[in-house]
Design an enzyme around this catalytic site. Structure first.
Site, short mmCIF file in Angstrom:
data_model
loop_
_atom_site.label_atom_id
_atom_site.label_comp_id
_atom_site.label_asym_id
_atom_site.label_seq_id
_atom_site.Cartn_x
_atom_site.Cartn_y
_atom_site.Cartn_z
N ASN A 291 49.02 46.27 35.72
CA ASN A 291 49.98 46.36 34.62
C ASN A 291 49.70 47.64 33.83
OD1 ASN A 291 51.06 43.73 35.19
ND2 ASN A 291 49.23 42.86 34.27
N ASP B 278 38.01 37.51 36.46
CA ASP B 278 38.87 37.45 35.27
C ASP B 278 38.50 36.22 34.45
OD1 ASP B 278 41.96 38.72 34.55
OD2 ASP B 278 41.35 36.84 33.61
N HIS C 10 44.17 43.91 39.40
CA HIS C 10 43.94 42.47 39.60
C HIS C 10 44.00 42.21 41.11
CE1 HIS C 10 45.04 41.10 35.37
NE2 HIS C 10 45.63 42.29 35.39
N VAL D 275 44.73 45.05 28.27
CA VAL D 275 43.48 45.81 28.11
C VAL D 275 43.72 47.25 28.57
CG1 VAL D 275 41.04 45.96 28.71
CG2 VAL D 275 42.12 43.71 28.52
N HIS E 281 42.83 48.77 35.40
CA HIS E 281 42.26 47.70 36.22
C HIS E 281 43.27 47.22 37.25
CE1 HIS E 281 43.98 45.93 32.56
NE2 HIS E 281 44.29 44.86 33.27
#
Ligand code: DGP
Length: 127
Positions: free
Chosen positions: A97, A35, A112, A106, A110
């Site tokens: 998220n 990240d 994290h 974004v 994805h």
């Protein structure tokens, strides 16, 4: 269910090689990279190469091969990054998220993976 995928999002550009990234792992269907704004000593993003907006989109519409590849890649990352409690490490957190309430910046799915410090409670209590 209908999802609208914006192919100008930053992770789509990373996948097309238009923007550089610090790759940690690449498999047939999955890319993982550091990240750019790390929130912990270890902060890696795992993304499918396919055009999926968020977790439920991916979970509902990706092929079994894509889903297995993604999940197995995330396990490999926990091992490579020395995060897995199964190997005696301190552990980690995965977060995904989605949408406005989830404050997803974004719009390409994805995961994290965060670790390297104690991460506190999962969701802060409201003030
Ligand atoms: P989220 O809010 O869950 O959509 O998280 C998006 C994450 O993406 C955020 O932690 C910062 C990261 N990010 C944004 N732009 C870039 C980029 O160009 N490169 C990398 N490596 N990470 C990025």
């Amino acid at each position: 269910m209908s999802y609208s995928y914006d192919d100008q999002n930053i992770f789509a550009k990373i996948l097309r090689g238009e923007i550089p990234n610090d790759t940690v792992l690449e498999t047939e269907h999955t890319l993982a990279f550091r990240d750019i704004q790390p929130q912990a000593p270890v902060h890696v993003l795992v993304i499918p190469k396919g055009a999926y907006v968020c977790h439920d989109h991916f979970a509902a519409e990706a092929s079994e091969a894509e889903i297995i590849d993604f999940i197995r890649a995330s396990a490999k990352l926990c091992d490579m990054l020395e995060l897995s409690p199964g190997a005696g490490h301190d552990g980690y957190r995965t977060i995904s998220n989605a949408g406005e309430a989830g404050i997803q910046d974004v719009p390409h799915y994805h995961l994290h993976i965060l670790g390297g410090r104690s991460l506190g409670r999962m969701v802060p209590k409201p003030e």
